[in-house]
Design a protein around this motif. Sequence first.
Motif, PDB file in Angstrom:
ATOM      1  N   SER A  61      -3.559  17.852  12.130  1.00 26.69           N
ATOM      2  CA  SER A  61      -4.930  18.408  12.047  1.00 26.69           C
ATOM      3  C   SER A  61      -5.378  17.637  10.775  1.00 26.69           C
ATOM      4  CB  SER A  61      -5.191  19.953  12.157  1.00 26.69           C
ATOM      5  OG  SER A  61      -6.557  20.239  12.193  1.00 26.69           O
ATOM      6  N   ALA A  62      -6.056  18.403   9.756  1.00 31.07           N
ATOM      7  CA  ALA A  62      -6.235  18.085   8.548  1.00 31.07           C
ATOM      8  C   ALA A  62      -5.313  17.494   7.762  1.00 31.07           C
ATOM      9  CB  ALA A  62      -7.062  19.373   7.728  1.00 31.07           C
ATOM     10  N   GLY A  63      -4.017  17.998   8.135  1.00 30.79           N
ATOM     11  CA  GLY A  63      -2.764  17.630   7.350  1.00 30.79           C
ATOM     12  C   GLY A  63      -2.578  16.064   7.637  1.00 30.79           C
ATOM     13  N   GLY A  64      -2.945  15.942   8.794  1.00 31.18           N
ATOM     14  CA  GLY A  64      -2.594  14.681   9.349  1.00 31.18           C
ATOM     15  C   GLY A  64      -3.637  13.364   8.660  1.00 31.18           C
ATOM     16  N   ARG A  65      -4.773  13.880   8.433  1.00 33.08           N
ATOM     17  CA  ARG A  65      -5.773  13.093   7.645  1.00 33.08           C
ATOM     18  C   ARG A  65      -5.367  12.974   6.467  1.00 33.08           C
ATOM     19  NH1 ARG A  65     -11.704  15.475   7.410  1.00 33.08           N
ATOM     20  NH2 ARG A  65     -10.474  16.591   6.252  1.00 33.08           N
ATOM     21  N   GLY A  66      -4.734  13.958   5.835  1.00 34.82           N
ATOM     22  CA  GLY A  66      -4.343  13.940   4.434  1.00 34.82           C
ATOM     23  C   GLY A  66      -3.085  12.888   4.184  1.00 34.82           C
ATOM     24  N   ALA A  67      -2.197  13.157   5.386  1.00 34.41           N
ATOM     25  CA  ALA A  67      -1.017  12.076   5.134  1.00 34.41           C
ATOM     26  C   ALA A  67      -1.616  10.700   5.484  1.00 34.41           C
ATOM     27  CB  ALA A  67      -0.129  12.412   6.654  1.00 34.41           C
ATOM     28  N   MET A  68      -2.498  10.416   6.179  1.00 34.84           N
ATOM     29  CA  MET A  68      -3.053   8.794   6.141  1.00 34.84           C
ATOM     30  C   MET A  68      -3.327   8.802   4.906  1.00 34.84           C
ATOM     31  SD  MET A  68      -5.053   8.733   9.838  1.00 34.84           S
ATOM     32  CE  MET A  68      -6.343   9.902   9.447  1.00 34.84           C
ATOM     33  N   LEU A  69      -4.081   9.547   4.138  1.00 33.42           N
ATOM     34  CA  LEU A  69      -4.674   9.176   2.830  1.00 33.42           C
ATOM     35  C   LEU A  69      -3.526   8.845   1.647  1.00 33.42           C
ATOM     36  CD1 LEU A  69      -7.683  11.768   2.477  1.00 33.42           C
ATOM     37  CD2 LEU A  69      -7.669   9.531   2.803  1.00 33.42           C
ATOM     38  N   TRP A  70      -2.250   9.671   1.982  1.00 36.33           N
ATOM     39  CA  TRP A  70      -1.281   9.693   1.183  1.00 36.33           C
ATOM     40  C   TRP A  70      -0.138   8.472   1.512  1.00 36.33           C
ATOM     41  CZ3 TRP A  70       0.454  11.909  -3.384  1.00 36.33           C
ATOM     42  CH2 TRP A  70      -0.445  12.472  -3.915  1.00 36.33           C
ATOM     43  N   LEU A  71      -0.281   7.939   2.669  1.00 33.35           N
ATOM     44  CA  LEU A  71       0.752   6.936   3.066  1.00 33.35           C
ATOM     45  C   LEU A  71       0.892   5.758   2.057  1.00 33.35           C
ATOM     46  CD1 LEU A  71       0.424   6.765   7.151  1.00 33.35           C
ATOM     47  CD2 LEU A  71       2.371   7.810   5.840  1.00 33.35           C
ATOM     48  N   ASP A  72       0.272   5.053   1.668  1.00 33.19           N
ATOM     49  CA  ASP A  72       0.248   3.988   0.611  1.00 33.19           C
ATOM     50  C   ASP A  72       0.861   4.462  -0.638  1.00 33.19           C
ATOM     51  OD1 ASP A  72      -0.705   2.158   2.571  1.00 33.19           O
ATOM     52  OD2 ASP A  72      -2.756   2.419   1.757  1.00 33.19           O
ATOM     53  N   ARG A  73       0.295   5.659  -1.067  1.00 33.94           N
ATOM     54  CA  ARG A  73       0.771   6.199  -2.347  1.00 33.94           C
ATOM     55  C   ARG A  73       2.307   6.544  -2.195  1.00 33.94           C
ATOM     56  NH1 ARG A  73      -3.691  10.412  -4.308  1.00 33.94           N
ATOM     57  NH2 ARG A  73      -4.388  10.254  -1.949  1.00 33.94           N
ATOM     58  N   VAL A  74       2.711   7.131  -1.245  1.00 36.49           N
ATOM     59  CA  VAL A  74       4.093   7.708  -0.868  1.00 36.49           C
ATOM     60  C   VAL A  74       5.049   6.183  -0.822  1.00 36.49           C
ATOM     61  CG1 VAL A  74       5.683   8.465   0.682  1.00 36.49           C
ATOM     62  CG2 VAL A  74       3.334   9.770  -0.004  1.00 36.49           C
ATOM     63  N   ARG A  75       4.513   5.378  -0.307  1.00 35.21           N
ATOM     64  CA  ARG A  75       5.172   3.879  -0.122  1.00 35.21           C
ATOM     65  C   ARG A  75       5.307   3.539  -1.257  1.00 35.21           C
ATOM     66  NH1 ARG A  75       1.823   0.154   2.086  1.00 35.21           N
ATOM     67  NH2 ARG A  75       1.326  -0.176  -0.041  1.00 35.21           N
ATOM     68  N   ASP A  76       4.327   3.499  -2.401  1.00 34.27           N
ATOM     69  CA  ASP A  76       4.482   2.828  -3.548  1.00 34.27           C
ATOM     70  C   ASP A  76       5.307   3.796  -4.471  1.00 34.27           C
ATOM     71  OD1 ASP A  76       2.604   0.888  -2.567  1.00 34.27           O
ATOM     72  OD2 ASP A  76       0.838   1.874  -3.679  1.00 34.27           O
ATOM     73  N   ARG A  77       5.183   4.977  -4.457  1.00 32.47           N
ATOM     74  CA  ARG A  77       5.880   5.816  -5.221  1.00 32.47           C
ATOM     75  C   ARG A  77       7.482   5.401  -4.996  1.00 32.47           C
ATOM     76  NH1 ARG A  77       4.622  11.908  -6.512  1.00 32.47           N
ATOM     77  NH2 ARG A  77       6.507  12.506  -7.479  1.00 32.47           N
ATOM     78  N   PHE A  78       7.934   5.451  -3.787  1.00 32.95           N
ATOM     79  CA  PHE A  78       9.260   5.119  -3.618  1.00 32.95           C
ATOM     80  C   PHE A  78       9.595   3.862  -3.518  1.00 32.95           C
ATOM     81  CE2 PHE A  78       8.526   9.476  -2.075  1.00 32.95           C
ATOM     82  CZ  PHE A  78       9.294  10.234  -2.797  1.00 32.95           C
ATOM     83  N   SER A  79       8.715   2.731  -3.601  1.00 32.97           N
ATOM     84  CA  SER A  79       9.088   1.370  -3.515  1.00 32.97           C
ATOM     85  C   SER A  79      10.009   0.753  -4.388  1.00 32.97           C
ATOM     86  CB  SER A  79       7.600   0.415  -3.478  1.00 32.97           C
ATOM     87  OG  SER A  79       7.302   0.497  -4.984  1.00 32.97           O
ATOM     88  N   THR A  80      10.379   1.340  -5.335  1.00 36.97           N
ATOM     89  CA  THR A  80      11.357   1.011  -6.386  1.00 36.97           C
ATOM     90  C   THR A  80      12.761   1.328  -6.045  1.00 36.97           C
ATOM     91  OG1 THR A  80      10.989   2.942  -8.071  1.00 36.97           O
ATOM     92  CG2 THR A  80       9.665   0.890  -8.376  1.00 36.97           C
ATOM     93  N   ASN A  81      12.790   2.299  -5.293  1.00 41.80           N
ATOM     94  CA  ASN A  81      14.193   2.746  -4.841  1.00 41.80           C
ATOM     95  C   ASN A  81      14.460   1.988  -3.395  1.00 41.80           C
ATOM     96  OD1 ASN A  81      16.298   4.249  -3.485  1.00 41.80           O
ATOM     97  ND2 ASN A  81      15.777   5.826  -4.657  1.00 41.80           N
ATOM     98  N   SER A  82      15.356   1.066  -3.303  1.00 39.34           N
ATOM     99  CA  SER A  82      15.702   0.535  -1.910  1.00 39.34           C
ATOM    100  C   SER A  82      16.283   1.470  -1.149  1.00 39.34           C
ATOM    101  CB  SER A  82      16.561  -0.657  -2.783  1.00 39.34           C
ATOM    102  OG  SER A  82      17.843  -0.359  -3.204  1.00 39.34           O
ATOM    103  N   ASN A  83      16.940   2.609  -1.720  1.00 42.97           N
ATOM    104  CA  ASN A  83      17.410   3.334  -0.467  1.00 42.97           C
ATOM    105  C   ASN A  83      16.624   4.283   0.271  1.00 42.97           C
ATOM    106  OD1 ASN A  83      20.038   2.752  -1.377  1.00 42.97           O
ATOM    107  ND2 ASN A  83      20.333   4.335  -2.862  1.00 42.97           N
ATOM    108  N   ILE A  84      15.240   4.087   0.042  1.00 41.53           N
ATOM    109  CA  ILE A  84      14.161   4.993   0.745  1.00 41.53           C
ATOM    110  C   ILE A  84      13.439   4.091   1.474  1.00 41.53           C
ATOM    111  CG2 ILE A  84      12.408   6.684   0.468  1.00 41.53           C
ATOM    112  CD1 ILE A  84      13.500   7.527  -2.200  1.00 41.53           C
ATOM    113  N   SER A  85      13.370   4.451   2.743  1.00 39.16           N
ATOM    114  CA  SER A  85      12.019   3.806   3.822  1.00 39.16           C
ATOM    115  C   SER A  85      11.241   4.761   4.163  1.00 39.16           C
ATOM    116  CB  SER A  85      12.908   3.254   5.027  1.00 39.16           C
ATOM    117  OG  SER A  85      13.931   2.439   4.827  1.00 39.16           O
ATOM    118  N   VAL A  86       9.981   4.617   3.722  1.00 37.04           N
ATOM    119  CA  VAL A  86       9.030   5.478   4.227  1.00 37.04           C
ATOM    120  C   VAL A  86       8.430   5.513   5.631  1.00 37.04           C
ATOM    121  CG1 VAL A  86       6.766   6.284   3.541  1.00 37.04           C
ATOM    122  CG2 VAL A  86       8.003   5.876   1.878  1.00 37.04           C
ATOM    123  N   LEU A  87       8.420   6.108   6.532  1.00 39.05           N
ATOM    124  CA  LEU A  87       7.968   5.952   7.943  1.00 39.05           C
ATOM    125  C   LEU A  87       6.891   6.769   8.360  1.00 39.05           C
ATOM    126  CD1 LEU A  87      11.652   6.228   9.543  1.00 39.05           C
ATOM    127  CD2 LEU A  87      10.526   4.075   9.000  1.00 39.05           C
TER     128      LEU A  87
END
Length: 133
Positions: A107-133
């Motif tokens: 629902s609204a949390g799904g819309r929020g997740a879409m807004l956050w996906l790039d930021r979450v990926r970028d936040r963890f991009s320096t850690n090669s152990n984490i894959s954001v799906l």
Amino acid sequence: RYNGSAYPYHDCDSSSADSPCFMSSKDYQDTCNKTGIFSSDTKLNPLASATKVYIPYCTSDAYAGDASFGGWEFRGGAVVDAVLSDVTSFLDLGSKASTKLVFGGGSAGGRGAMLWLDRVRDRFSTNSNISVL
């Protein structure tokens, strides 16, 4: 956010009376009894044994806000940022090889997740152990 005068279906001034769960987390239970991805049934859910974090929706801003307006507080962005910080430190996210972070919402949390996906990926991009799906 406005008082609802231009929108016939919802008056934001009465949100806490109509749906208090969308305005505060003070009355939430300590555990989440959700189904689907949160199910612990291994026959129904391939992620049954995974560690899960549920963020109840109480910010009324699709987890995008970090400001106040007209006496209302919109801090959903700060909530998600704080949860990601807590998950990283308390669960030691990324300390093991091949950590997968499944990030989503409904629902609204799904819309929020879409807004956050790039930021979450970028936040963890320096850690090669984490894959954001």
